[in-house]
Design a protein around this motif. Structure first.
Motif, PDB file in Angstrom:
ATOM      1  N   ARG A  69       0.978  -1.299   0.038  1.00  0.00           N
ATOM      2  CA  ARG A  69      -0.091   0.034   0.056  1.00  0.00           C
ATOM      3  C   ARG A  69       1.059   1.249   0.017  1.00  0.00           C
ATOM      4  NH1 ARG A  69      -2.847  -3.422  -1.138  1.00  0.00           N
ATOM      5  NH2 ARG A  69      -5.238  -4.050  -0.100  1.00  0.00           N
ATOM      6  N   VAL A  71       1.304   4.591   0.763  1.00  0.00           N
ATOM      7  CA  VAL A  71       0.597   5.330   1.952  1.00  0.00           C
ATOM      8  C   VAL A  71       1.656   6.285   2.713  1.00  0.00           C
ATOM      9  CG1 VAL A  71      -0.801   5.241   4.077  1.00  0.00           C
ATOM     10  CG2 VAL A  71      -0.944   3.796   2.338  1.00  0.00           C
ATOM     11  N   TYR A  90      -5.472   5.442  13.679  1.00  0.00           N
ATOM     12  CA  TYR A  90      -4.571   5.463  12.524  1.00  0.00           C
ATOM     13  C   TYR A  90      -4.974   6.367  11.339  1.00  0.00           C
ATOM     14  CZ  TYR A  90      -2.044   4.122   8.256  1.00  0.00           C
ATOM     15  OH  TYR A  90      -1.350   3.811   6.930  1.00  0.00           O
ATOM     16  N   GLN A  94      -3.305   7.361   0.930  1.00  0.00           N
ATOM     17  CA  GLN A  94      -2.946   6.510  -0.069  1.00  0.00           C
ATOM     18  C   GLN A  94      -3.150   7.121  -1.447  1.00  0.00           C
ATOM     19  OE1 GLN A  94      -3.626   1.797  -1.167  1.00  0.00           O
ATOM     20  NE2 GLN A  94      -4.544   2.455   0.691  1.00  0.00           N
ATOM     21  N   HIS A 105      -5.649  -8.406   0.070  1.00  0.00           N
ATOM     22  CA  HIS A 105      -5.082  -9.067   1.284  1.00  0.00           C
ATOM     23  C   HIS A 105      -6.357  -8.694   2.321  1.00  0.00           C
ATOM     24  CE1 HIS A 105      -2.978  -4.745   2.870  1.00  0.00           C
ATOM     25  NE2 HIS A 105      -4.537  -4.940   2.740  1.00  0.00           N
ATOM     26  N   HIS A 148      -7.321  -2.735  -4.254  1.00  0.00           N
ATOM     27  CA  HIS A 148      -7.862  -1.391  -5.048  1.00  0.00           C
ATOM     28  C   HIS A 148      -7.082  -1.381  -6.347  1.00  0.00           C
ATOM     29  CE1 HIS A 148      -8.445  -0.467  -0.750  1.00  0.00           C
ATOM     30  NE2 HIS A 148      -7.128  -0.479  -0.386  1.00  0.00           N
ATOM     31  N   ASP A 159      -7.344   6.835   4.458  1.00  0.00           N
ATOM     32  CA  ASP A 159      -7.315   5.531   5.039  1.00  0.00           C
ATOM     33  C   ASP A 159      -7.603   5.811   6.672  1.00  0.00           C
ATOM     34  OD1 ASP A 159      -7.146   3.623   3.139  1.00  0.00           O
ATOM     35  OD2 ASP A 159      -4.840   4.160   3.197  1.00  0.00           O
TER      36      ASP A 159
HETATM   37  C1  1HN Z   1      -4.305  -1.473   4.705  1.00  0.00           C
HETATM   38  O1  1HN Z   1      -4.988  -2.823   4.281  1.00  0.00           O
HETATM   39  C2  1HN Z   1      -4.740  -0.650   3.776  1.00  0.00           C
HETATM   40  O2  1HN Z   1      -5.867  -1.837   2.138  1.00  0.00           O
HETATM   41  C3  1HN Z   1      -4.300   0.834   3.575  1.00  0.00           C
HETATM   42  O3  1HN Z   1      -5.560   0.000   1.539  1.00  0.00           O
HETATM   43  C4  1HN Z   1      -3.508   1.075   4.930  1.00  0.00           C
HETATM   44  C5  1HN Z   1      -2.352   0.307   6.722  1.00  0.00           C
HETATM   45  C6  1HN Z   1      -1.940  -0.604   7.866  1.00  0.00           C
HETATM   46  C7  1HN Z   1      -2.604  -1.753   7.727  1.00  0.00           C
HETATM   47  C8  1HN Z   1      -3.188  -1.806   6.591  1.00  0.00           C
HETATM   48  C9  1HN Z   1      -5.567  -0.808   2.324  1.00  0.00           C
HETATM   49  C10 1HN Z   1      -3.038   0.231   5.612  1.00  0.00           C
HETATM   50  C11 1HN Z   1      -3.688  -1.057   5.664  1.00  0.00           C
END
Ligand code: 1HN
Length: 346
Positions: A69, A71, A90, A94, A105, A148, A159
């Motif tokens: 990702r 980000v 958090y 992104q 995932h 995505h 996010d």
């Molecule tokens: C995650 O799965 C995404 O799926 C974005 O776009 C940020 C930050 C930490 C852990 C998983 C996504 C993330 C994340």
């Protein structure tokens, strides 16, 4: 009162406690049990104009595939390096570029996406794709497969995740591509048809407690908010605020995260309100200020702001048009765990 017989600060005693892996509560009791929340996070706004060039630069340096990702994490200045935007939440911005896919995932962390700029992008949840138009809210609840893609222009969203909460419980599990099950129900528009009009299938599994509806389009929520505002007196502390809900039970959109939209009319400054939940705001339209515990932070479209627990918040519309803000918070947890509190100024 009984008298003590030895000094409280004896170095030998302290050393012996240390050796035994214990520590005196009396040193820290006042810090551990406070009369009101003492968040480490501070009020802060990240202007979108400052972050977009950094994100596009990241786009020149790493692919979405390489990064898993791509980000930039919003690090609260009070807790820099902890990867937290408030004490329990958090936030990140992104970027997905044309032709890219952020690979599938799933993980125990629950996530929301609030779209800031997008052309053509989609997110799929357990294989079912939904559009990501500007200011749409898209959910990827705990343990649902998600990926995505589809961008035809640089696409950026906020996010929001419960990472610090999952981390504190040490409950992080994740799976990456390899064993994604086929989902025969993954047909575009199926979830909206089943749940999107205050209807629901009668054969749903009782055990499926997470939210089924995972797309809240801007076109729908903005029209509701505008109509609600026209037909309802404005709340002095909240402006016009509506909560996104889980159609199964009318509660918070996900188990750990609540989400809202707020409209404040031109000329209005809301009265101060404190809440135990830490919150993250994102500007949608109009221009305003978040007055947070004495600080005045400007917020406009796509800017993101952190409002820590129990900070007195006043929202001021400083422009000519309605001020519209999206927000998410850990209120869902506070309510379930029984420590939700709010306080409204006179
Ligand atoms: C995650 O799965 C995404 O799926 C974005 O776009 C940020 C930050 C930490 C852990 C998983 C996504 C993330 C994340």
């Amino acid at each position: 009162m009984a008298a003590t017989t030895a000094p409280i600060d004896g170095a030998d005693f302290r050393h012996a406690l240390d050796q035994a892996s214990v520590s005196p509560l009396w040193d820290v009791m006042a810090a551990l049990v406070t009369e009101t929340p003492k968040p480490r996070a501070v009020p802060h706004v990240w202007p979108f104009a400052a972050l977009k060039p950094q994100l596009l630069e990241a786009g020149r340096r790493i692919t979405a595939e390489q990064a898993e990702r791509r980000v930039l994490i919003l690090e609260n200045p009070g807790t820099a390096g902890d990867h937290t935007v408030t004490d329990a939440l958090y936030a990140g911005l992104q970027l997905v570029l044309p032709g890219e896919t952020a690979p599938v995932h799933r993980h125990t962390q629950s996530a929301l996406r609030f779209v800031l700029e997008s052309e053509g992008a989609w997110t799929s949840v357990d294989g079912e794709p939904v559009n990501m138009a500007p200011f749409d809210l898209v959910l990827t609840p705990s343990w649902r497969w998600h990926e995505h893609g589809g961008a035809v222009a640089p696409t950026i969203w906020l996010d929001g995740l419960d990472i610090p909460i999952v981390q504190r419980f040490s409950a992080g599990f994740a799976e990456r591509e390899g064993n994604v099950p086929a989902n025969e129900h993954a047909i575009s528009g199926r979830t909206r048809a089943a749940y999107g009009a205050n209807l629901k299938p009668t054969n749903m599994q009782a055990a499926e407690t997470d939210t089924p509806l995972f797309h809240f389009p801007y076109a729908v929520w903005s029209e509701s908010l505008a109509q609600y505002a026209q037909k309802t007196p404005v709340d002095p502390h909240r402006g016009w605020t509506l909560e996104f809900t889980n159609p199964r039970d009318g509660g918070a959109i996900m188990r750990t995260i609540s989400a809202f939209v707020t409209m404040v009319p031109p000329g209005m400054k809301t009265k101060a309100r404190r809440q135990s939940a830490g919150a993250v705001f994102a500007g949608v339209s109009g221009a305003g200020m978040l007055h947070v515990g004495g600080e005045a932070l400007g917020i406009g479209p796509r800017d993101v702001g952190a409002v820590p627990s129990w900070a007195a918040l006043e929202i001021e519309n400083t422009g000519e048009a309605p001020l519209v803000l999206f927000s998410y918070s850990d209120r869902a947890c506070h309510e379930k765990l029984g420590f939700w509190k709010e306080s409204l100024s006179q």
